[in-house]
Scaffold this motif. Sequence first.
Motif, mmCIF file in Angstrom:
data_model
loop_
_atom_site.group_PDB
_atom_site.id
_atom_site.type_symbol
_atom_site.label_atom_id
_atom_site.label_comp_id
_atom_site.label_asym_id
_atom_site.label_seq_id
_atom_site.Cartn_x
_atom_site.Cartn_y
_atom_site.Cartn_z
ATOM 1 N N ASN A 290 0.819 -1.213 0.000
ATOM 2 C CA ASN A 290 0.000 0.000 0.000
ATOM 3 C C ASN A 290 0.852 1.263 0.000
ATOM 4 O OD1 ASN A 290 0.902 0.344 2.701
ATOM 5 N ND2 ASN A 290 -0.812 -0.887 3.463
ATOM 6 N N LEU A 291 0.184 2.385 0.027
ATOM 7 C CA LEU A 291 0.866 3.681 -0.065
ATOM 8 C C LEU A 291 1.839 3.882 1.095
ATOM 9 C CD1 LEU A 291 1.261 6.447 -1.378
ATOM 10 C CD2 LEU A 291 -0.707 7.284 -0.066
ATOM 11 N N ARG A 292 1.438 3.470 2.310
ATOM 12 C CA ARG A 292 2.309 3.670 3.468
ATOM 13 C C ARG A 292 3.613 2.890 3.304
ATOM 14 N NH1 ARG A 292 -0.122 2.910 9.373
ATOM 15 N NH2 ARG A 292 -1.114 4.860 8.723
ATOM 16 N N LEU A 293 3.530 1.653 2.849
ATOM 17 C CA LEU A 293 4.744 0.848 2.674
ATOM 18 C C LEU A 293 5.606 1.388 1.538
ATOM 19 C CD1 LEU A 293 3.505 -2.813 3.283
ATOM 20 C CD2 LEU A 293 4.424 -1.135 4.891
ATOM 21 N N LYS A 294 4.945 1.921 0.520
ATOM 22 C CA LYS A 294 5.707 2.549 -0.573
ATOM 23 C C LYS A 294 6.470 3.765 -0.050
ATOM 24 C CE LYS A 294 2.615 1.053 -4.304
ATOM 25 N NZ LYS A 294 1.580 1.478 -5.282
ATOM 26 N N LEU A 295 5.820 4.543 0.827
ATOM 27 C CA LEU A 295 6.480 5.717 1.407
ATOM 28 C C LEU A 295 7.663 5.294 2.281
ATOM 29 C CD1 LEU A 295 3.451 8.004 2.380
ATOM 30 C CD2 LEU A 295 5.168 8.420 0.596
ATOM 31 N N VAL A 296 7.500 4.174 2.994
ATOM 32 C CA VAL A 296 8.601 3.664 3.826
ATOM 33 C C VAL A 296 9.823 3.364 2.963
ATOM 34 C CG1 VAL A 296 9.376 1.705 5.231
ATOM 35 C CG2 VAL A 296 7.149 2.741 5.666
ATOM 36 N N LEU A 297 9.621 2.679 1.836
ATOM 37 C CA LEU A 297 10.743 2.344 0.954
ATOM 38 C C LEU A 297 11.313 3.588 0.280
ATOM 39 C CD1 LEU A 297 9.626 -1.015 -0.712
ATOM 40 C CD2 LEU A 297 11.144 -0.645 1.234
ATOM 41 N N ILE A 298 10.453 4.569 -0.005
ATOM 42 C CA ILE A 298 10.933 5.828 -0.589
ATOM 43 C C ILE A 298 11.831 6.547 0.411
ATOM 44 C CG2 ILE A 298 10.229 8.146 -1.306
ATOM 45 C CD1 ILE A 298 7.759 6.843 -2.601
ATOM 46 N N ILE A 299 11.397 6.602 1.679
ATOM 47 C CA ILE A 299 12.212 7.249 2.713
ATOM 48 C C ILE A 299 13.528 6.508 2.885
ATOM 49 C CG2 ILE A 299 12.347 7.773 5.189
ATOM 50 C CD1 ILE A 299 9.256 8.120 5.070
ATOM 51 N N PHE A 300 13.450 5.173 2.910
ATOM 52 C CA PHE A 300 14.653 4.345 3.046
ATOM 53 C C PHE A 300 15.623 4.615 1.900
ATOM 54 C CE2 PHE A 300 16.956 0.306 2.405
ATOM 55 C CZ PHE A 300 17.516 0.150 3.664
ATOM 56 N N THR A 301 15.109 4.678 0.680
ATOM 57 C CA THR A 301 15.947 4.943 -0.499
ATOM 58 C C THR A 301 16.526 6.344 -0.451
ATOM 59 O OG1 THR A 301 14.564 3.442 -1.810
ATOM 60 C CG2 THR A 301 16.004 4.950 -3.015
ATOM 61 N N LEU A 302 15.707 7.308 -0.001
ATOM 62 C CA LEU A 302 16.185 8.690 0.083
ATOM 63 C C LEU A 302 17.358 8.826 1.051
ATOM 64 C CD1 LEU A 302 12.887 10.817 0.045
ATOM 65 C CD2 LEU A 302 14.730 10.837 -1.658
ATOM 66 N N CYS A 303 17.384 7.991 2.092
ATOM 67 C CA CYS A 303 18.518 8.018 3.027
ATOM 68 C C CYS A 303 19.832 7.795 2.282
ATOM 69 C CB CYS A 303 18.338 6.955 4.110
ATOM 70 S SG CYS A 303 17.045 7.313 5.317
ATOM 71 N N PHE A 304 19.834 6.851 1.342
ATOM 72 C CA PHE A 304 21.046 6.546 0.591
ATOM 73 C C PHE A 304 21.373 7.651 -0.412
ATOM 74 C CE2 PHE A 304 19.519 2.536 2.177
ATOM 75 C CZ PHE A 304 20.674 1.920 2.618
ATOM 76 N N ILE A 305 20.338 8.181 -1.044
ATOM 77 C CA ILE A 305 20.556 9.264 -2.005
ATOM 78 C C ILE A 305 21.139 10.488 -1.304
ATOM 79 C CG2 ILE A 305 19.408 10.862 -3.585
ATOM 80 C CD1 ILE A 305 17.400 8.626 -4.192
ATOM 81 N N VAL A 306 20.554 10.838 -0.152
ATOM 82 C CA VAL A 306 21.056 11.983 0.615
ATOM 83 C C VAL A 306 22.475 11.718 1.100
ATOM 84 C CG1 VAL A 306 20.733 13.315 2.746
ATOM 85 C CG2 VAL A 306 18.755 12.744 1.319
ATOM 86 N N MET A 307 22.749 10.479 1.535
ATOM 87 C CA MET A 307 24.088 10.114 1.993
ATOM 88 C C MET A 307 25.112 10.300 0.875
ATOM 89 S SD MET A 307 25.589 6.348 3.028
ATOM 90 C CE MET A 307 25.654 5.851 1.299
ATOM 91 N N VAL A 308 24.810 9.766 -0.298
ATOM 92 C CA VAL A 308 25.738 9.861 -1.430
ATOM 93 C C VAL A 308 25.954 11.311 -1.833
ATOM 94 C CG1 VAL A 308 26.040 9.331 -3.878
ATOM 95 C CG2 VAL A 308 25.239 7.549 -2.316
ATOM 96 N N TYR A 309 24.870 12.089 -1.867
ATOM 97 C CA TYR A 309 24.994 13.513 -2.232
ATOM 98 C C TYR A 309 25.837 14.251 -1.206
ATOM 99 C CZ TYR A 309 23.811 18.337 -3.287
ATOM 100 O OH TYR A 309 23.888 19.675 -3.590
#
Length: 498
Positions: A290-309
């Motif tokens: 569902n949308l909530r779980l999709k948001l969880v994975l988006i936040i998780f992925t953003l952690c790596f993107i922000v880290m790399v940046y």
Amino acid sequence: MKKIKFPSAQTVLLIIAAFVALLTWFIPSGQYDRLSYNADENTFVKTSSELTETLEASQKTLNDLGVKIPLEKFTSGAIYKPISIPGTYKELESRPQGFVEFIQAPLKGIIAVADIIILVLFIGGLVAIVNFTGAFEAGINRLSAVLKGKEYILIIAVTSLIALGGTTFGLAEETIAFYPILIPIFLAAKYDAIVVLACIFIGSQLGCMISTINPFSTIIASNAAGINWTTGFLSRVIFFFIGLLACILYILRYARKVKNDASKSIIFDQKEAIEKMFAFQKSSKEIDFNLRLKLVLIIFTLCFIVMVYGVSNLDWWFLEMTGVFFVGALVIGFLCRINETVFVNTFMKGASDLLGVAFIIGLARGVTVLMENGLISDTLLFYASSFTEGMPKGIFINVMLFIYSGLTFFIPSSSGMAVLTMPILSPLADTVSLGREHIVNAYLFGNGLFNFINPTGLILAALAMIKVGYNKWLKFVIPLILILTLLSMIFLTITVYF
């Protein structure tokens, strides 16, 4: 007869530490003088075993010291670590490391890499929180359906992206964050844990080995050699893609065998244990993505993107990276309304699962502490620089490749290797009528090749993440190392003659 079991990563490191401590009793202690730049006072600081003196920050000072590096390399901040001064090596009073030093070394190592250890523990906590929400299971189920029959795309994409990170900004320690999420994905694709390790670890090491614009190796080494980092850039780019292709084909060949017949896996005897540890338990009914779980994975992925940046653009390091993962865990906790007690217990359990990995990182650093305190690294560098005199340039450059591979055991840091060895070894290129970029290449390839198996590097920590023994990794990777070594020798030989 009971089968002898290969020792754990922690035991391997303690054995290596004991060996290094023993070496300090036989290899003479010695050291080069060091030169550093004081930006606040615009002066050079020359440090030796006897005294420390302040010198004028001028090109004349560098010339007088025999340091063939332009002054602006120091004043611009391109060289920010103390460098070795050629011709200043001297033997010092022996500093053998005894039993007390051996016992203290791992403890000092853990203290020295506390920032990395904290990062690892917080990654474990974040992964546990995401796993608790069910987002991983739902996302992997969806991904498995999308990639059905095309799972090889995972291998190509992960290896290529991580290699690009390695060759551009030195993606290495940060890859520890990728294992917990990618292992279940690869297991769901019917590969084994060796495949995911290969994609992540080989990808990062190849990128660092054939660095194009990596500031922690190519740029700092070129500066320390007194040349522009763009010298030899195009040839390295070409070789990077050749090396990447060789690695991907090698991993794909093994992965296809495992997918077609699980018994072909090097770690087949651990198959059930690893799958039980990493593969998510199937629910009685499929979790709704569902949308909530999709948001969880988006936040998780953003952690790596922000880290790399942050690492590549904002001069972030382990403290800032840890903060990103901590914030990510808190945001996911609020989003999924996880009970405070449950959140804390889950986070702590996830962190504790990676405590063994954290200790391995500290133990590896402890080996380096013994080398530094025993003052044997500069001695080995001095004798290595004397060994190549009078060689034809084709043999010379390949010998340099193996010298750098050997030195990597004693100086595992790529930037530390660059500033300590380049002022000493790069002038040797002048004696055989070679450009100094060839020494930079030999340093990159030699350092990178050994780091595929270097027990004082990252490999033991990576193996601990997937619960695979060092002996299994050696069995898998040695043929690839031989291939890359042959390619490196061919490349170095061609570039010195053409």
